[in-house]
Design a protein around this motif. Structure first.
Motif, PDB file in Angstrom:
ATOM      1  N   ARG A  97     -96.839 -92.690 -46.274  1.00 32.87           N
ATOM      2  CA  ARG A  97     -96.781 -91.460 -45.492  1.00 32.87           C
ATOM      3  C   ARG A  97     -95.620 -90.570 -45.892  1.00 32.87           C
ATOM      4  NH1 ARG A  97    -100.308 -91.625 -41.378  1.00 32.87           N
ATOM      5  NH2 ARG A  97    -100.080 -89.397 -41.624  1.00 32.87           N
ATOM      6  N   ASN A  98     -94.594 -91.167 -46.519  1.00 37.20           N
ATOM      7  CA  ASN A  98     -93.451 -90.342 -46.921  1.00 37.20           C
ATOM      8  C   ASN A  98     -93.831 -89.399 -48.053  1.00 37.20           C
ATOM      9  OD1 ASN A  98     -91.718 -91.515 -45.052  1.00 37.20           O
ATOM     10  ND2 ASN A  98     -91.260 -93.225 -46.437  1.00 37.20           N
ATOM     11  N   ASN A  99     -94.782 -89.790 -48.868  1.00 36.89           N
ATOM     12  CA  ASN A  99     -95.170 -88.950 -49.989  1.00 36.89           C
ATOM     13  C   ASN A  99     -96.372 -88.073 -49.666  1.00 36.89           C
ATOM     14  OD1 ASN A  99     -93.174 -90.095 -51.596  1.00 36.89           O
ATOM     15  ND2 ASN A  99     -94.492 -91.780 -52.253  1.00 36.89           N
ATOM     16  N   ALA A 100     -97.064 -88.389 -48.577  1.00 35.51           N
ATOM     17  CA  ALA A 100     -98.227 -87.589 -48.211  1.00 35.51           C
ATOM     18  C   ALA A 100     -97.787 -86.222 -47.694  1.00 35.51           C
ATOM     19  CB  ALA A 100     -99.047 -88.306 -47.149  1.00 35.51           C
ATOM     20  N   GLU A 101     -98.517 -85.187 -48.063  1.00 33.37           N
ATOM     21  CA  GLU A 101     -98.187 -83.826 -47.632  1.00 33.37           C
ATOM     22  C   GLU A 101     -98.618 -83.629 -46.185  1.00 33.37           C
ATOM     23  OE1 GLU A 101     -96.572 -80.107 -48.109  1.00 33.37           O
ATOM     24  OE2 GLU A 101     -96.584 -81.754 -49.545  1.00 33.37           O
ATOM     25  N   PRO A 102     -97.683 -83.404 -45.258  1.00 35.11           N
ATOM     26  CA  PRO A 102     -98.077 -83.233 -43.845  1.00 35.11           C
ATOM     27  C   PRO A 102     -98.814 -81.912 -43.662  1.00 35.11           C
ATOM     28  CG  PRO A 102     -95.747 -82.775 -44.121  1.00 35.11           C
ATOM     29  CD  PRO A 102     -96.230 -83.286 -45.440  1.00 35.11           C
ATOM     30  N   PRO A 103     -99.690 -81.831 -42.684  1.00 35.91           N
ATOM     31  CA  PRO A 103    -100.407 -80.570 -42.424  1.00 35.91           C
ATOM     32  C   PRO A 103     -99.474 -79.552 -41.780  1.00 35.91           C
ATOM     33  CG  PRO A 103    -100.957 -82.179 -40.757  1.00 35.91           C
ATOM     34  CD  PRO A 103    -100.096 -82.899 -41.745  1.00 35.91           C
ATOM     35  N   ARG A 104     -99.942 -78.326 -41.724  1.00 30.74           N
ATOM     36  CA  ARG A 104     -99.169 -77.259 -41.083  1.00 30.74           C
ATOM     37  C   ARG A 104     -99.527 -77.246 -39.599  1.00 30.74           C
ATOM     38  NH1 ARG A 104    -100.781 -72.061 -39.935  1.00 30.74           N
ATOM     39  NH2 ARG A 104     -99.129 -70.550 -39.536  1.00 30.74           N
ATOM     40  N   PHE A 105     -98.570 -77.677 -38.793  1.00 27.13           N
ATOM     41  CA  PHE A 105     -98.796 -77.719 -37.352  1.00 27.13           C
ATOM     42  C   PHE A 105     -98.544 -76.337 -36.754  1.00 27.13           C
ATOM     43  CE2 PHE A 105     -97.582 -82.234 -38.126  1.00 27.13           C
ATOM     44  CZ  PHE A 105     -98.787 -82.795 -37.743  1.00 27.13           C
ATOM     45  N   SER A 106     -99.462 -75.896 -35.918  1.00 25.81           N
ATOM     46  CA  SER A 106     -99.296 -74.593 -35.257  1.00 25.81           C
ATOM     47  C   SER A 106    -100.221 -74.529 -34.052  1.00 25.81           C
ATOM     48  CB  SER A 106     -99.606 -73.437 -36.214  1.00 25.81           C
ATOM     49  OG  SER A 106    -100.971 -73.451 -36.572  1.00 25.81           O
ATOM     50  N   ILE A 107     -99.834 -73.683 -33.088  1.00 23.96           N
ATOM     51  CA  ILE A 107    -100.648 -73.448 -31.894  1.00 23.96           C
ATOM     52  C   ILE A 107    -100.713 -71.940 -31.666  1.00 23.96           C
ATOM     53  CG2 ILE A 107    -100.952 -73.856 -29.434  1.00 23.96           C
ATOM     54  CD1 ILE A 107     -99.277 -76.318 -29.633  1.00 23.96           C
ATOM     55  N   GLU A 108    -101.902 -71.458 -31.389  1.00 23.79           N
ATOM     56  CA  GLU A 108    -102.088 -70.088 -30.906  1.00 23.79           C
ATOM     57  C   GLU A 108    -102.385 -70.184 -29.408  1.00 23.79           C
ATOM     58  OE1 GLU A 108    -101.833 -67.226 -32.470  1.00 23.79           O
ATOM     59  OE2 GLU A 108    -101.489 -67.999 -34.502  1.00 23.79           O
ATOM     60  N   ILE A 109    -101.509 -69.614 -28.595  1.00 20.43           N
ATOM     61  CA  ILE A 109    -101.709 -69.617 -27.144  1.00 20.43           C
ATOM     62  C   ILE A 109    -102.130 -68.215 -26.739  1.00 20.43           C
ATOM     63  CG2 ILE A 109    -100.701 -70.164 -24.908  1.00 20.43           C
ATOM     64  CD1 ILE A 109     -98.592 -71.807 -26.310  1.00 20.43           C
ATOM     65  N   LEU A 110    -103.358 -68.089 -26.251  1.00 20.26           N
ATOM     66  CA  LEU A 110    -103.903 -66.801 -25.849  1.00 20.26           C
ATOM     67  C   LEU A 110    -104.011 -66.778 -24.327  1.00 20.26           C
ATOM     68  CD1 LEU A 110    -106.812 -66.637 -28.452  1.00 20.26           C
ATOM     69  CD2 LEU A 110    -104.468 -65.829 -28.714  1.00 20.26           C
ATOM     70  N   ARG A 111    -103.328 -65.813 -23.717  1.00 18.82           N
ATOM     71  CA  ARG A 111    -103.350 -65.724 -22.259  1.00 18.82           C
ATOM     72  C   ARG A 111    -103.833 -64.349 -21.831  1.00 18.82           C
ATOM     73  NH1 ARG A 111     -98.300 -66.164 -17.898  1.00 18.82           N
ATOM     74  NH2 ARG A 111     -99.621 -66.251 -16.047  1.00 18.82           N
ATOM     75  N   ASN A 112    -104.773 -64.331 -20.893  1.00 14.86           N
ATOM     76  CA  ASN A 112    -105.243 -63.088 -20.293  1.00 14.86           C
ATOM     77  C   ASN A 112    -105.657 -63.374 -18.857  1.00 14.86           C
ATOM     78  OD1 ASN A 112    -107.861 -64.260 -20.445  1.00 14.86           O
ATOM     79  ND2 ASN A 112    -108.056 -63.516 -22.555  1.00 14.86           N
ATOM     80  N   ASP A 113    -106.302 -62.402 -18.226  1.00 10.33           N
ATOM     81  CA  ASP A 113    -106.660 -62.573 -16.820  1.00 10.33           C
ATOM     82  C   ASP A 113    -107.661 -63.710 -16.618  1.00 10.33           C
ATOM     83  OD1 ASP A 113    -104.996 -60.484 -16.232  1.00 10.33           O
ATOM     84  OD2 ASP A 113    -106.596 -58.975 -16.285  1.00 10.33           O
ATOM     85  N   GLY A 114    -108.407 -64.060 -17.678  1.00 13.71           N
ATOM     86  CA  GLY A 114    -109.402 -65.108 -17.552  1.00 13.71           C
ATOM     87  C   GLY A 114    -108.856 -66.516 -17.680  1.00 13.71           C
ATOM     88  N   GLY A 115    -107.650 -66.678 -18.169  1.00 11.32           N
ATOM     89  CA  GLY A 115    -107.072 -68.010 -18.325  1.00 11.32           C
ATOM     90  C   GLY A 115    -106.260 -68.117 -19.601  1.00 11.32           C
ATOM     91  N   VAL A 116    -106.101 -69.341 -20.081  1.00 14.23           N
ATOM     92  CA  VAL A 116    -105.268 -69.628 -21.254  1.00 14.23           C
ATOM     93  C   VAL A 116    -106.064 -70.494 -22.222  1.00 14.23           C
ATOM     94  CG1 VAL A 116    -103.099 -70.599 -22.087  1.00 14.23           C
ATOM     95  CG2 VAL A 116    -103.192 -69.535 -19.825  1.00 14.23           C
TER      96      VAL A 116
END
Length: 637
Positions: A97-116
């Motif tokens: 695992r030390n040599n394996a390329e980790p993925p790009r971790f990311s979150i898109e949080i979208l908030r509006n009147d309808g929820g999240v």
């Protein structure tokens, strides 16, 4: 005969042996094949396609590269269900695992009147249940939360947790927004209710962002309604500047700024895009006016809705003035009305000098009205307006009546006072030729507002000059407390706790860390305030040693604040030793109370003697009060 029997018997044994060997060979091959086929089928059912299976006799060899140690163990367990586990030979490798390329971790949080909605990829060790619970808490129990996250079994990258915590902090005050989270970076895009709310949120988020997180903000606000729609461009000895700049579109803004730069404007300039433009030809008119002013060589041009006022520099060639004004009248779109003025040298009274009226607003809120007014009614009106704007107890009037002043003097005085009310501190001056406004403000749009006000109140050909400086620390929308409020809040933060040190030493105790962290966060907001950090001790020991110890302890506190990125250039450090006890030193409780660190404001400089003398000469009755106020102790605790 005997020999034949012997050969027959031997041949029978050899034939039987051969048959046994053949049978054994095929039996082993059948066992090998059935074992490999059975194990392979079971592995495929478990989606372990990475595993390789081979057999040699009764031994079953497991090979391949497992994604994790758990997958390797699970593959051996699966094989053990098909064949005897003793027959399974483990030759499986585990992925590095030390040599394996980790993925790009990311979150898109979208908030509006309808929820999240939460969309993206997170590390497997992220507590998703807690994340959803936190989002639900800030969005409300009735909000719909959509968890569209995937997980990958890789370690959390550095800064991921800090970014995620800060993103939730930002989301709390942004009901309509998109927050993008990466390790060490948070991007916020949102719509706010007003320009003031936008600037307040920008300042708040910038203060709250951890040092480990890079913050990218894209906050927008509805376009303001500008009334009157004003642009004022000044070209003088100190260069070119905008006192106010308004545009209806981005294209119009760019055209106006380009015309100003062509006329000599240098450095950064802004132009507010808003609603209320009198005509779509606004940019064309302002471009033409600025070019005309540049050709004249200086002074000012003001656009207030459809009224245009051009004032040339005193001494401008009359023929040049007439030609430029005539060309400008023909070039302006039909909706605009131009008034142009070439000032003449004033005729000053040799005995009294040129008449003027001044009003001064001090940082403490005190207002002084001086100079001349044209009637008793004007003086009463100006004083009443000042008291209504600044407080009855804060206004001192020293203006005298001069009935020879022009009839427009009262209008100019009141417009100047209305302009002063838009400043935190400053001065306005009214003369026969102009109205000047100088001072500091916490409103970024104060210059434009004052320009619009004066253009509206004074009329087209009246000259005025604005020199207003925006100071962030005075901006109430940024929530920056005053120096006095900062000291009060420091006291509230410390409360019943104490900043403590190791016995007989200036080394801060570990228990002081949390207090200093909280104080540092506040002082970063307060900015550059004149603060004295004081050290105090009890009376045990020699007086000189106590004084030095208190000095060293106060210095340690300042050093600790500096290490927390607090600007300490304006701070003073002073050790008072045992000289200022707050409790008797004959008890342990009293001595403990006397060992302390205090934060106090450094008093501002006293009023210069010549200003005090001037005030005394204008209002003898007020002089004793001024002297008493100067000698009175300043309450700073």
């Amino acid at each position: 005969m005997r020999l034949s029997s012997l050969f027959i018997t031997a041949g029978a044994f050899l034939g039987a042996a051969a048959l046994c060997l053949v049978a054994a060979y095929f039996s082993v091959r059948m066992i090998e094949d059935s074992s490999v086929i059975g194990v392979r089928a079971e592995l495929d059912r478990e989606a372990m396609t990475w595993a390789e299976v081979d057999a040699n006799g009764l031994q079953l060899f497991m090979a391949g590269t497992a994604p994790t140690e758990a997958d390797r163990f699970r593959a051996l367990t699966v094989a053990g269900r098909v064949v005897d586990a003793a027959r399974v030979i483990d030759q499986i490798n585990v992925e590095d695992r030390n040599n394996a390329e980790p993925p790009r971790f990311s979150i898109e949080i979208l908030r509006n009147d309808g929820g999240v909605q939460l969309i993206g990829l997170v590390p497997a060790e992220t507590d998703r249940e807690q994340l959803i619970a936190d989002v639900t808490a800030l969005a409300g129990e009735d909000a719909q939360i959509s968890d569209l996250l995937d997980a990958a079994d890789f370690p959390e990258p550095e800064g991921w947790s800090d970014s995620l915590r800060f993103a939730l902090t930002a989301l709390r005050n942004l009901p309509r927004s998109k927050v993008s989270v990466e390790a060490g970076r948070v991007a916020v895009k949102a719509m706010t209710e007003s320009d003031g709310a936008r600037r307040r949120l920008e300042a708040d988020l910038a203060r709250r962002a951890p040092d480990t997180v890079r913050l990218a903000l894209d906050l927008s606000a509805p376009r303001p309604v500008i009334t009157p729609f004003t642009t004022r461009f000044v070209l003088g000895e100190n260069g070119a500047r905008f006192d106010a700049c308004s545009a209806d579109t981005e294209e119009a803004r760019d055209r106006i700024l380009a015309a100003a730069r062509a006329a000599g404007l240098e450095g950064k300039a802004t132009c507010t895009i808003g609603l209320g433009v009198p005509t779509r030809s606004w940019a064309e008119a302002v471009e033409t006016g600025i070019a005309a002013l540049a050709e004249l060589g200086g002074e000012s041009i003001t656009f207030s809705n459809a009224d245009v006022s051009l004032i040339a520099t005193m001494g401008t060639d009359q023929a040049l003035f007439d030609r430029v004004v005539g060309e400008l009248e023909n070039a302006l779109p039909e909706v605009f009305a131009l008034q142009a003025l070439l000032p003449e040298p004033p005729e000053a009274d040799a005995n009294e000098g040129p008449p003027e009226f001044t009003a001064t607003l001090s940082p403490e809120g005190q207002v002084q009205l001086r100079g001349r007014v044209n009637s008793e009614l004007t003086r009463t009106t100006a004083e009443s307006y000042a008291k209504a704007s600044f407080g009855s107890e804060s206004v001192y009037t020293g203006a005298r009546v001069d009935e020879d002043l022009p009839a427009s003097w009262a209008t100019r005085v009141l417009a100047a006072l209305e302009s002063l009310a838009k400043l935190a501190n400053g001065t306005v001056k009214v003369t026969p030729e102009s109205v000047s406004v100088m001072g500091n403000t916490g409103n970024q749009n104060a210059g434009a507002e004052i320009a619009g006000l004066l253009a509206d109140k004074l009329g087209g050909t009246q000259n005025f000059d604005i020199a207003v400086v925006y100071q962030e620390k005075l901006d109430p929308t940024l929530g920056i407390p005053s120096p006095e409020e900062c000291v009060t809040q420091i006291r509230q933060i410390i409360g019943d706790r104490k900043i403590t040190f190791e016995p007989g030493s200036a080394t801060l105790d570990l228990s002081a860390k949390d207090i200093l962290d909280e104080v540092a966060e506040l002082l970063k907001i307060c900015g550059d305030i004149p603060l004295e950090v004081q050290g105090h001790t009890d009376s045990q020991g020699r007086e000189s040693m106590n004084q030095q110890l208190s000095q060293d302890r106060a210095q340690s506190v300042v050093d600790a604040l500096r290490a927390r990125r607090v600007l300490t250039a304006s701070y003073a450090v002073r050790g008072y030793g045992e000289a200022q006890p707050i409790a008797p030193n004959d008890t342990e409780e009293g001595r403990e109370a006397n060992r302390r660190i205090e934060f106090k404001l450094i008093p501002s400089d006293p009023v210069p003697e010549e200003e005090t003398a001037l005030e005394a000469s204008d209002d003898p009755a007020a002089a004793p009060e001024d002297d008493a106020a100067e000698d009175a102790p300043v309450e700073q605790n």
